[in-house]
Motif scaffolding. Structure first.
Motif, short mmCIF file in Angstrom:
data_model
loop_
_atom_site.label_atom_id
_atom_site.label_comp_id
_atom_site.label_asym_id
_atom_site.label_seq_id
_atom_site.Cartn_x
_atom_site.Cartn_y
_atom_site.Cartn_z
N ALA A 107 4.45 1.73 -13.70
CA ALA A 107 4.31 0.36 -13.59
C ALA A 107 3.82 -0.26 -12.32
CB ALA A 107 5.99 -0.25 -13.56
N VAL A 108 3.82 0.47 -11.26
CA VAL A 108 3.09 -0.09 -9.86
C VAL A 108 1.71 -0.18 -10.07
CG1 VAL A 108 2.73 0.40 -7.47
CG2 VAL A 108 5.09 0.48 -8.36
N PRO A 109 1.01 0.79 -10.50
CA PRO A 109 -0.48 0.82 -10.68
C PRO A 109 -1.04 -0.19 -11.80
CG PRO A 109 0.12 2.90 -11.29
CD PRO A 109 1.34 2.30 -10.70
N VAL A 110 0.03 -0.25 -12.86
CA VAL A 110 -0.35 -1.21 -13.95
C VAL A 110 -0.34 -2.72 -13.59
CG1 VAL A 110 0.34 -2.12 -16.00
CG2 VAL A 110 0.23 0.38 -15.87
N VAL A 135 2.57 -8.28 -4.85
CA VAL A 135 3.63 -7.96 -3.96
C VAL A 135 5.11 -8.68 -4.55
CG1 VAL A 135 5.01 -7.89 -1.74
CG2 VAL A 135 2.38 -7.06 -1.95
N TRP A 136 5.01 -9.77 -4.41
CA TRP A 136 6.20 -10.63 -4.65
C TRP A 136 6.80 -10.97 -6.05
CZ3 TRP A 136 8.40 -10.08 -0.55
CH2 TRP A 136 7.75 -10.22 0.94
N LEU A 137 5.83 -10.90 -6.99
CA LEU A 137 5.90 -11.26 -8.37
C LEU A 137 6.16 -9.78 -9.19
CD1 LEU A 137 6.23 -13.69 -10.12
CD2 LEU A 137 3.93 -13.66 -10.80
N GLY A 138 5.38 -8.70 -8.48
CA GLY A 138 5.27 -7.67 -9.19
C GLY A 138 6.08 -6.33 -8.69
N LEU A 139 5.50 -6.06 -7.44
CA LEU A 139 6.06 -4.96 -7.04
C LEU A 139 7.49 -5.11 -6.62
CD1 LEU A 139 5.84 -2.21 -5.67
CD2 LEU A 139 4.76 -3.12 -3.70
N ALA A 140 7.88 -6.25 -6.01
CA ALA A 140 9.28 -6.51 -5.49
C ALA A 140 10.22 -6.48 -6.56
CB ALA A 140 9.25 -7.61 -4.51
N ALA A 190 2.73 6.00 -3.02
CA ALA A 190 3.85 6.96 -3.44
C ALA A 190 3.82 7.02 -4.93
CB ALA A 190 5.20 6.15 -2.98
N ALA A 191 3.63 5.82 -5.74
CA ALA A 191 3.62 5.74 -7.00
C ALA A 191 2.44 6.90 -7.66
CB ALA A 191 3.42 4.26 -7.55
N LEU A 192 1.24 6.59 -7.06
CA LEU A 192 0.18 7.35 -7.35
C LEU A 192 0.30 8.89 -7.08
CD1 LEU A 192 -2.87 5.13 -6.40
CD2 LEU A 192 -1.95 5.78 -8.64
N LEU A 194 0.63 -1.20 -0.02
CA LEU A 194 0.02 0.00 0.18
C LEU A 194 0.92 1.43 -0.09
CD1 LEU A 194 -2.94 -0.91 2.49
CD2 LEU A 194 -3.03 -0.73 -0.35
N PRO A 195 1.77 1.41 1.00
CA PRO A 195 2.71 2.72 0.83
C PRO A 195 3.44 2.73 -0.48
CG PRO A 195 3.07 1.30 2.68
CD PRO A 195 2.25 0.61 2.17
#
Length: 212
Positions: free
Chosen positions: A78-81, A105-110, A20-22, A15-16
């Motif tokens: 990339a984060v919201p996508v 979280v682990w496959l995308g964001l990280a 931050a991305a938005l 969530l943070p």
């Protein structure tokens, strides 16, 4: 600790980062050439994330694509996508919301965030060169970011739920090279034929003439 603790950890990480991305208003980048790769990612990437659900049980081939997405769109977009990709996986797949959150979280964001950090280190300490971009950020950077994300996931599960590492790290290492090969290949193609689809590429930086 049980799976609920892991869920709260994933929310605390995700969530943070999303807020931050938005806060950077990344949707403004969609007015230019990045609209095409964004739509392509939304159409194709969910099927890569859904691939393990379509394979025979015991054959788990999982590709991330997050590092390539971060190179193409930049981290803030990339984060919201990736959130939209995860929502499609939830809608069309068999996993529940908690499993899809873990995927995001682990496959995308990280890996996307680790790719951002590796890119910043290369920009700081390595001379600018197209070969450094395609090999360093596209190939080796992807391998390290995807494997690093898998490593963080496994240690988080071991710490919070008591799960055993077993052969998971070997599997993450091998899968990371699959992502690295695809990302490096597409980076080289886009640098040559469609550099406008790479938000992290700069002709001025990487193709500047040598100093006299």
């Amino acid at each position: 600790m049980d799976g609920e603790a892991l869920l709260w950890l994933e929310l605390a990480l995700g969530l943070p980062a999303l807020f931050a991305a938005l806060a950077l208003k990344p949707w403004r980048m969609l007015c230019g050439p990045l609209l095409t790769p964004t739509l392509a990612a939304l159409a194709l990437l969910p099927w890569f994330w859904l691939l393990p659900q379509q394979l025979p049980q015991g054959l788990q081939i999982q590709l991330s694509g997050a590092s390539l997405l971060a190179l193409m769109l930049g981290w803030p977009l990339a984060v919201p996508v990736l959130v939209l990709v995860a929502l499609q996986v939830w809608a069309f797949g068999l996993h529940d919301a908690e499993a899809v959150l873990a995927q995001w979280v682990w496959l995308g964001l990280a890996p996307a965030t680790l790719a951002l950090g590796i890119g910043a280190l290369l920009r700081r300490f390595v001379p600018a060169h197209p070969f450094v971009y395609t090999l360093g950020r596209g190939f080796l950077g992807t391998a390290l970011s995807v494997f690093g994300a898998g490593l963080l996931q496994e240690f988080a599960q071991r710490w919070l739920t008591g799960a055993s590492l077993q052969d998971a790290l070997v599997a993450h290492w091998l899968m990371a090279w699959g992502d690295a090969f695809l990302t490096g290949m597409f980076c080289a193609i886009f640098v040559a034929f469609a550099p406008q689809w790479l938000a992290t590429w700069s002709d001025r930086r990487y193709l500047k003439p040598p100093a006299d």
